[in-house]
Design a protein around this motif. Structure first.
Motif: not given
Lengths: 723, 329
Positions: A46, A281, A640, A642, A644-645, A647-649, A655, B122, B124-125, B128, B130-131, B148, B237
């Motif tokens: 992470x 993921x 995408x 992030x 800073x981190x 992370x794959x967003x 998405x 939705x 993304x943070x 997840x 981990x964030x 983002x 899309x």
């Protein structure tokens, strides 16, 4: 066809494996019903850079059904990890064909966010998944490097594109630019992308003593075998890899990553077969993707359009594990005739997963830049974009000076333009409309190398008349089972229904990975050669061959044994004598809402010269699929991260946008007939990669024509057109 | 996903009893809940299946008439069934359109009315673990601010959360002065405007639904001019994508003059964004592009864009202007 039978090669045959696929009978890697199988789930980092300080596995180990938790602390030390035992990753230690530096729990290093740092094994997938979420890692965290625009470049000596040099210099671009009256000097960028095949990467690892079998979702059974064997300190003969069907790969499954060896390690630990399927993921980072590119293209031309100078400098990102180069300048070295052509690659290390081949690797990113720049030049010259390309038509390979083995690009332009109605185009931006919508017509050139590698095939005549043909290649959805059956049938003069083509097992003769459009040319040549050799052997045993003798009689004359030949078919001196490439032209219509900037692609017309077309239906599907990929690349796809981190967003299919049916209009595919006597014995150039090349530029050029807005950064999102 | 108990509820009372523990969740179509459970974002220890309630009371999954010409959308009615209901299509085109422009065919066949208006963001943070995310883990911080944030909200944000409300349907419902009927210790009605909450200092609290309360229906009032309505959605899309900007509009036009108007925006708000400001500009004016543009400016006057979503301000305005233009044509 000695018996007067119509050739099956070229015919639009249905897939011989089609029924199996639509009925669920085709078995994919994770579907092998092995008894007593355990389930492994990977734990990922992470943070993007640093070290794993501690992994608290106590809760996971106590969780229901858990059999083992592998961590950097307790994982077996692998004798073959980078050829050393210190546990330090050695960039490119494996070398071709794998080229990968996996992360196999041999040290505590973290190179990107989402990197495998542990494996939980349990009796069910659900137990393993739940327990994996209980593993808590703590880290010593360093600041990751994530922004390609501000990070330092690699030392030049570390930049080694596959099969080429970092720089090329043909003539002198500076003097060519001095002689130019019109110049284009622009920077184009492409983003991180991920392949997203439907089938997740998956492995079942089963040990029998010190022998390992891997049921694998892969484009390259041999490279998986060799690399996993090397990592585990085994000789390749101790590892067998099976992949009868692969649910798409697009480059991500071209070679092994970490999960295959991790599955083998887990299976060893729990002394049971282990199934490991990545989550969607986990498809973002650990199994490659297309890197960012920043491409600086400089063109100089005389008023008549003749290119006096071409320069293409491509900077792409790699990971901190490897130095992997996206060969985005490859086509610039050979596409247009100019006395002065220079190209150069640079690399930037980022804390992201290692990049890799992704459909049309190099050329799809590279043609976006080059073919956008050519369109800009055409406008600067007030010249038709097709005419500009014809003016600079390369009659021989500009880089090597060699003749082409075949080239029908001129015919591709003509065929595509005629089918599209290009002559009705008003070149003035914003001049064409359909009601309220702005209409844009754009075009671009497509190209991809025609490569061939050594490949083996065994062909046998069985007593019941079946022709059994085996080659250790892969079926990744391209139609390999079908076209190889067609080649063998024609060479032997038998109906396709008599051929049983088998693939996907390392016990079979070795074949290249199904990457880079090599399969049809390489395996196809071997299948052809084996079938011809079998025919000759049959003729020797029983004059008149299969036309005059029953299979049973022929086999009887062979001492009761199936008649068998094995060949290895290799490219030869022609590789040095000729430059071998496929070419094509892509014509695109876009409709753009002038207020909302919604871009739609109602039609694309393509014309390609790809050598002999083995199967009109599967080849058409390949090229249509390439266009769909090009629409995604042009308008939608971007991974995408992030900043800073790391992370794959957008690591899911809701998405990470690939085109849906509604994004795809008509795709009108044309083949320009080519008879290439040099490229390989069956005259095939391959159709897998070229379909995407040129498409993004063709769409971007159409968007410019529609709106007057030149978008040089992919994807062309609506805010880039609104602005 | 953690291990959980599954209870199939026989009737509303037993559903309410089963869901009375804090770590329980109702499940209907499951299109949001299961997704988030897989990601470990939702961690219920008990999941109470309410789809079985329709066996006892079919109206819970049906579209039915309300006195006075409105329609009751049963909480368990599927998106696809409501979207294609002839009465919905005839009287509330914007509701039908908002449903058909959402998700995918498969999801619309599973997802329900009640679940739709409760779907989670939705961002993304948020998705997840981990964030940091204040909505998922109160007090941990907002990763989208400074991260983002292209798809994030520009209206109704706070310094603690800028997550966009994802529902299309809810935007149409917000335009209509809908009422949400719920059952808890006692039945009650929640005006739609009061149902969703702004994030403020507590983005983890998204609605005024009390713990253990169950939505039973969404009631559409009779709106005489809702026939002249439209839901316009702009996205990356052509299908299966969340809105970058959307507009739900209805206008009461009399001889080129606007007598009444309903305006709500999607894809830009932290909750389904009713714009009384835009409506105030429209009412009493001629239906011209200048009027629509003025309404759009009013609707977005309070927009607070972040690094990656500044384009949404103009995009939302243009979307609203286009929707008003089309519905007035």
């Amino acid at each position: 066809m000695s018996d007067g039978r119509a050739p099956s090669v070229g015919a639009p045959l249905n897939r011989v494996d089609g029924r199996l696929k639509v009925t669920g009978g085709a078995r994919y890697a994770a579907e092998y019903p092995l008894p007593n199988v355990a389930y492994a789930v990977i734990v990922t980092s992470t943070i993007a850079k640093g070290h794993v300080k501690q992994m608290d596995t106590s809760a996971a180990e106590r969780a229901p059904g858990v059999l083992a938790v592998l961590t950097p602390q307790n994982a077996q030390r692998l004798p073959g990890y980078g050829g050393n035992t210190s546990g330090t990753a050695v960039p490119n230690a494996y070398g071709p064909p794998a080229m990968r530096v996996p992360t196999l729990l041999q040290n505590d290093e973290v190179h990107y966010n989402g990197q495998p740092i542990g494996v939980v094994v349990a009796d069910t997938f659900e137990h393993a998944t739940a327990a994996a979420q209980m593993v808590k890692a703590t880290y010593t965290e360093d600041k990751p490097v994530l922004d390609i625009h501000s990070a330092p470049k690699n030392p030049p000596e570390t930049v080694k594109p596959l099969g080429g040099e970092r720089t090329s210099k043909h003539g002198d671009v500076a003097s060519g630019l001095a002689a130019a009256t019109v110049k284009v000097d622009q920077t184009y960028t492409t983003p991180l992308e991920n392949h997203n095949p439907m089938e997740m990467h998956s492995t079942i690892a089963a040990w029998d003593g010190d022998s390992l079998t891997l049921y694998e979702s892969t484009q390259g059974i041999t490279s998986v075998r060799n690399t996993v064997a090397k990592s585990l300190g085994l000789t390749p003969d101790k590892v067998k890899v099976v992949a009868y069907f692969t649910g798409g790969g697009f480059g991500s499954k071209g070679g092994p990553w970490s999960h295959e060896t991790l599955a083998a390690m887990a299976a060893k630990r729990v002394n049971r077969p282990v199934k490991l399927v990545l989550s969607r993921q986990q498809m973002f980072g650990p199994v490659g993707g297309r890197p960012h590119t920043i491409q600086h293209v400089t063109l100089g031309a005389r008023p008549d359009g003749a290119l006096t100078a071409v320069r293409h400098e491509s900077t792409s990102n790699t990971s901190t594990l490897e130095n992997w180069v996206e060969s985005a300048a490859a086509q610039t070295r050979m596409l247009y005739a100019s006395p002065n052509i220079e190209t150069q690659y640079d690399l930037i290390k980022l804390n992201v997963g290692s990049p890799t081949f992704m459909r049309g690797p190099g050329e799809s990113s590279g043609t976006f830049a080059l073919e956008s720049a050519m369109d800009e030049l055409a406008y600067a010259l007030k010249m038709d974009p097709v005419a500009l390309r014809l003016k600079n038509y390369a009659e021989t390979d500009p880089e090597s000076g060699k003749p082409w083995s075949s080239k029908s690009l001129r015919e591709c332009y003509a065929t595509g333009a005629a089918a599209f109605g290009w002559d009705k185009r008003n070149a003035v931006p914003r001049s064409m409309r359909d009601g309220r919508l702005l209409v844009g017509w754009g075009m671009a050139t497509a190209t991809y190398p025609a490569r061939r590698q050594a490949a083996g095939t065994t062909a046998r005549l069985l007593p019941d008349g079946t022709i059994d043909v085996r080659a250790g290649t892969q079926e990744i959805g391209c139609g390999t089972y079908t076209v190889m059956s067609q080649i063998a049938a024609d060479a032997l003069g038998v109906p396709v229904s008599r051929v049983r083509f088998e693939l996907g097992n390392t016990d079979m003769p070795e074949n290249p990975a199904s990457t880079g459009s090599v399969t049809a040319a390489s395996t196809g040549s071997a299948v052809n050669e084996a079938a011809l050799a079998l025919k000759a052997k049959i003729e020797q045993l029983a004059p008149g061959g299969l036309a005059s003798n029953s299979a049973a009689d022929i086999v009887a004359k062979n001492g009761g044994q199936p008649v068998e030949v094995t060949v290895t078919s290799k490219p030869g001196a022609e590789q040095q004598q000729y430059s071998m490439h496929s070419f094509g032209a892509v014509f695109t219509e876009v409709h753009v809402d002038p207020d909302l900037a919604i871009i739609r692609v109602p039609r694309v017309v393509t014309a390609h010269g790809v050598g002999k077309v083995l199967n009109a239906k599967t080849a058409r599907s390949q090229l249509q699929g390439g266009v769909v990929w090009g629409i995604g690349m042009a308008l939608l796809e971007e991974t995408h991260v992030d900043m800073r981190s790391g992370r794959y967003l957008n690591a899911d299919l809701a998405e990470y946008h690939v085109p849906v049916n509604a994004d795809v209009g008509t795709i009108d595919v044309h083949f320009v007939e080519e008879n290439d006597p040099h490229v390989n014995p069956i005259g095939v150039k391959g159709a897998g990669e070229i379909g995407i090349t040129g498409v993004a530029a063709s769409i971007a050029n159409a968007v410019y024509h529609a709106t007057g807005k030149r978008v040089r950064d992919l994807p062309i999102r609506l805010e880039r057109v609104m602005a | 996903m953690i291990s959980f108990d599954y209870i199939s509820a026989a009737d509303v009372e037993s559903a309410l009893r089963a869901a009375s523990t804090p770590s329980s969740k109702f499940i209907a179509g499951g299109t949001t809940l299961i997704d988030l459970m897989k990601l470990d974002v939702e961690r219920p220890t008990t999941v109470v299946d309410v789809t079985t309630l329709a066996r006892r009371d079919a109206s819970l999954a049906a579209v039915s008439e309300l006195p006075g010409g409105g329609l009751r959308l049963g909480a368990l009615a599927h998106m696809s069934d409501v979207a294609w209901d002839p009465r919905v299509r005839d009287r509330y085109p914007l509701v039908s359109q908002s449903l058909l422009l959402a998700a995918s065919g498969q999801l619309r066949n599973m997802a329900t009315m009640g679940g739709n208006i409760l779907q989670r963001t939705r961002c993304s943070y948020f998705r997840d673990t981990a964030t940091p995310c204040n909505k998922r883990d109160p007090g941990s911080g907002c990763s989208a601010i400074g991260g983002f944030n292209r798809t994030h909200a520009i209206l109704g944000t706070s310094e603690h959360c800028i997550a966009t409300h994802p529902s299309d349907l809810a935007v149409a419902l917000a335009a209509l002065d809908t009422t949400v009927q719920v059952r808890g210790t006692a039945p009650r009605s929640i005006p739609f405007a009061d149902f969703h909450l702004l994030p403020g200092a507590h983005p983890e609290v998204e609605t005024t639904l009390r713990p253990g309360e169950l939505i039973t229906s969404i009631d559409l009032p009779a709106v005489s001019f809702a026939k002249r309505s439209l839901y316009l959605k702009v996205r990356d899309r052509a299908s299966y994508a969340f809105a970058l900007a959307a507009a739900a509009v209805a206008v009461d036009l009399q001889g080129g003059a606007i007598r009444g108007a309903r305006v709500a925006l999607g894809g830009v708000g932290t909750k389904p964004w009713r714009s009384h400001e835009a409506e105030a500009v429209l009412v009493g004016k001629r239906a011209t592009e200048a009027t629509f543009r003025a309404a759009a400016n009013a609707a977005l006057a309070g927009a607070r864009p972040h690094k990656d979503n500044a384009f949404k301000v103009e995009l939302a305005k243009r979307t609203l202007v286009r929707a008003l233009t089309e519905v007035s044509a």
